[in-house]
Design a protein around this motif. Structure first.
Motif, PDB file in Angstrom:
ATOM      1  N   ILE A  41      -6.865  -6.191  -1.196  1.00 54.13           N
ATOM      2  CA  ILE A  41      -7.480  -4.950  -0.742  1.00 54.13           C
ATOM      3  C   ILE A  41      -6.879  -3.816  -1.548  1.00 54.13           C
ATOM      4  CG2 ILE A  41      -7.774  -3.377   1.215  1.00 54.13           C
ATOM      5  CD1 ILE A  41      -7.594  -5.813   3.042  1.00 54.13           C
ATOM      6  N   GLY A  42      -7.734  -3.021  -2.159  1.00 57.13           N
ATOM      7  CA  GLY A  42      -7.238  -1.928  -2.964  1.00 57.13           C
ATOM      8  C   GLY A  42      -8.195  -0.766  -2.945  1.00 57.13           C
ATOM      9  N   THR A  43      -7.788   0.279  -3.600  1.00 56.21           N
ATOM     10  CA  THR A  43      -8.589   1.493  -3.696  1.00 56.21           C
ATOM     11  C   THR A  43      -9.013   1.677  -5.148  1.00 56.21           C
ATOM     12  OG1 THR A  43      -7.322   2.497  -1.908  1.00 56.21           O
ATOM     13  CG2 THR A  43      -8.688   3.967  -3.237  1.00 56.21           C
ATOM     14  N   PRO A  44     -10.283   1.440  -5.449  1.00 55.56           N
ATOM     15  CA  PRO A  44     -10.738   1.632  -6.846  1.00 55.56           C
ATOM     16  C   PRO A  44     -10.582   3.106  -7.254  1.00 55.56           C
ATOM     17  CG  PRO A  44     -12.345   0.412  -5.558  1.00 55.56           C
ATOM     18  CD  PRO A  44     -11.346   0.948  -4.587  1.00 55.56           C
ATOM     19  N   VAL A  45     -10.139   3.294  -8.450  1.00 61.53           N
ATOM     20  CA  VAL A  45      -9.941   4.664  -8.943  1.00 61.53           C
ATOM     21  C   VAL A  45     -11.227   5.135  -9.611  1.00 61.53           C
ATOM     22  CG1 VAL A  45      -8.601   6.105 -10.506  1.00 61.53           C
ATOM     23  CG2 VAL A  45      -7.491   4.249  -9.271  1.00 61.53           C
ATOM     24  N   GLN A  75       0.819  -1.202   0.000  1.00 63.11           N
ATOM     25  CA  GLN A  75       0.000   0.000   0.000  1.00 63.11           C
ATOM     26  C   GLN A  75       0.863   1.267   0.000  1.00 63.11           C
ATOM     27  OE1 GLN A  75       0.147  -2.295   2.400  1.00 63.11           O
ATOM     28  NE2 GLN A  75      -0.387  -1.485   4.443  1.00 63.11           N
ATOM     29  N   ASN A  76       0.282   2.324  -0.542  1.00 68.23           N
ATOM     30  CA  ASN A  76       0.930   3.643  -0.575  1.00 68.23           C
ATOM     31  C   ASN A  76       2.249   3.621  -1.350  1.00 68.23           C
ATOM     32  OD1 ASN A  76      -1.156   4.764   1.073  1.00 68.23           O
ATOM     33  ND2 ASN A  76      -0.113   3.960   2.893  1.00 68.23           N
ATOM     34  N   ASN A  77       2.183   3.061  -2.555  1.00 68.16           N
ATOM     35  CA  ASN A  77       3.303   3.119  -3.483  1.00 68.16           C
ATOM     36  C   ASN A  77       2.830   3.824  -4.763  1.00 68.16           C
ATOM     37  OD1 ASN A  77       5.993   1.613  -2.743  1.00 68.16           O
ATOM     38  ND2 ASN A  77       4.355   0.397  -1.821  1.00 68.16           N
ATOM     39  N   ASN A  78       3.496   3.539  -5.865  1.00 65.42           N
ATOM     40  CA  ASN A  78       3.136   4.148  -7.148  1.00 65.42           C
ATOM     41  C   ASN A  78       2.804   3.082  -8.190  1.00 65.42           C
ATOM     42  OD1 ASN A  78       2.748   6.398  -8.847  1.00 65.42           O
ATOM     43  ND2 ASN A  78       4.793   6.123  -9.747  1.00 65.42           N
ATOM     44  N   ILE A  79       2.218   1.991  -7.737  1.00 65.43           N
ATOM     45  CA  ILE A  79       1.884   0.876  -8.624  1.00 65.43           C
ATOM     46  C   ILE A  79       0.681   1.254  -9.485  1.00 65.43           C
ATOM     47  CG2 ILE A  79       1.128  -1.523  -8.689  1.00 65.43           C
ATOM     48  CD1 ILE A  79       2.621  -1.921  -6.033  1.00 65.43           C
ATOM     49  N   VAL A 110      -3.431   2.261  -9.048  1.00 63.66           N
ATOM     50  CA  VAL A 110      -3.976   1.171  -9.845  1.00 63.66           C
ATOM     51  C   VAL A 110      -5.443   0.930  -9.484  1.00 63.66           C
ATOM     52  CG1 VAL A 110      -3.219  -0.583  -8.193  1.00 63.66           C
ATOM     53  CG2 VAL A 110      -3.636  -1.211 -10.572  1.00 63.66           C
ATOM     54  N   ASP A 111      -6.264   0.629 -10.508  1.00 59.82           N
ATOM     55  CA  ASP A 111      -7.670   0.301 -10.309  1.00 59.82           C
ATOM     56  C   ASP A 111      -7.768  -1.220 -10.284  1.00 59.82           C
ATOM     57  OD1 ASP A 111     -10.356  -0.016 -10.215  1.00 59.82           O
ATOM     58  OD2 ASP A 111     -10.808   1.319 -11.899  1.00 59.82           O
ATOM     59  N   ILE A 112      -7.957  -1.791  -9.118  1.00 59.27           N
ATOM     60  CA  ILE A 112      -7.919  -3.242  -8.989  1.00 59.27           C
ATOM     61  C   ILE A 112      -9.109  -3.902  -9.705  1.00 59.27           C
ATOM     62  CG2 ILE A 112      -6.632  -3.127  -6.819  1.00 59.27           C
ATOM     63  CD1 ILE A 112      -9.261  -3.711  -5.356  1.00 59.27           C
TER      64      ILE A 112
END
Length: 329
Positions: free
Chosen positions: A325-329, A273-277, A308-310
């Motif tokens: 677990i991700g953050t949808p864009v 988490q909290n990278n630039n992927i 990234v949009d998982i």
């Protein structure tokens, strides 16, 4: 005439009583028998003129009088000593503490106790706490890693000011299993820093300024490099592929552009988490050549806080027991 004589005898008897008993005169040692009124005034019986020669009362002094005590001797106090006006009292001061034999700044380069040739000894146990095979150097204002005993199995140097991990810091430490250098100021790790740590299992480098990781031992089970400045260009290609026992990989809060792959089958936790992927490859987690492939161990994937949009990479999770677990864009 008879009455007059009888009265005289009574008077003499009273005089004798007063003089003999009231004045405590000494008794007569020799003389006639008991006296009575008939022979009391007989001159042949008692001669008053010889009585005074028997006991002389004038020889008695005051100190031997009955009922009189001598006064106690007077106690004289010594005169008070008054020092002169120009008197100066001499005071003996305690000896001054000698200068410590240890320098305030330890020299790890020059010869001596903390020199480079002491890596096989136990110098750091004078500076840190050594318990069995564990060496604790937490919060000791260290600016570099001290020489360690060759029996060291666990090394902790958290909350210091270490800026670099050198090639010789862990040389000849074949029994080392855990290194924790979290919360330092490390910005550089030599490419050979961990080459001789053949049994290393846990490497904790969190909360530093590291931009690149060197080649790491294949024996690692736990890697924590959170809160650094890691970039994808600073990671070795296939850096984790040969780590057959790696279970925990924490790389959150860095500057990674993609997920490092391939990942070992043993991996259970992956925090990015909290990278630039920005994207996820189809073979990042699964095997496109085996539709029956299931990655059972990997149950915790964190990708939140990345651009990234998982939701766009659903095909990359088909083999996982749990979705990341991700953050949808």
């Amino acid at each position: 005439m008879a009455v007059h004589r009888q009265t005289s005898k009574m008077a003499l008897y009273l005089v004798w009583t007063l003089m003999g008993f009231s004045l405590s005169a000494p008794p007569i040692t020799s003389g006639p028998g008991p006296y009575d009124l008939e022979n009391y005034d007989d001159s042949n019986t008692w001669n008053l003129n010889t009585y005074g020669e028997t006991y002389d009362y004038d020889d008695l002094d005051e100190e031997t009088e009955v009922g009189t005590l001598a006064p106690p001797p007077a106690v004289t106090q010594p005169p008070a000593i008054v020092p002169p006006e120009d008197y100066v009292e001499e005071v003996t001061l305690p000896p001054r503490p000698t200068k410590s034999v240890f320098p305030s700044t330890l020299d790890f380069h020059g010869p001596g106790l903390f020199g480079p040739d002491t890596g096989l000894g136990m110098p750091s146990c004078l500076l840190c706490v050594c318990i069995s095979g564990s060496v604790y150097c937490d919060d000791s204002d260290l600016t570099q890693i001290p020489p360690l005993p060759k029996e060291t199995t666990h090394f902790y140097a958290r909350f210091n000011k270490i800026t670099e991990v050198r090639a010789t810091d862990f040389i000849n430490l074949n029994q080392l299993k855990r290194i924790d250098l979290s919360a330092n100021q490390i910005s550089k790790v030599n490419k050979d820093a961990f080459r001789s740590t053949l049994q290393l299992q846990d490497l904790i480098l969190a909360d530093n300024n590291i931009q690149a990781l060197p080649e790491l031992p294949a024996t690692l089970k736990h890697i924590d490099a959170r809160n650094n400045q890691l970039r994808s260009t600073g990671m070795h290609a296939e850096a984790f592929m040969k780590m057959k026992e790696l279970q925990f990989l924490y790389l959150s809060n860095n500057k990674l552009d993609y997920i490092p792959e391939p990942l070992p089958e043993s991996l259970r936790v992956l925090h990015l988490q909290n990278n630039n992927i920005q994207s996820i490859g189809q073979d990042t987690f699964c095997n496109t050549h085996d539709i029956n492939y299931i990655r059972k161990a990997l149950e915790d994937i964190r990708l939140d806080g990345n651009p990234v949009d998982i939701n766009l990479y659903a095909h990359a999770y088909v083999c996982l027991p749990r979705l990341p677990i991700g953050t949808p864009v």
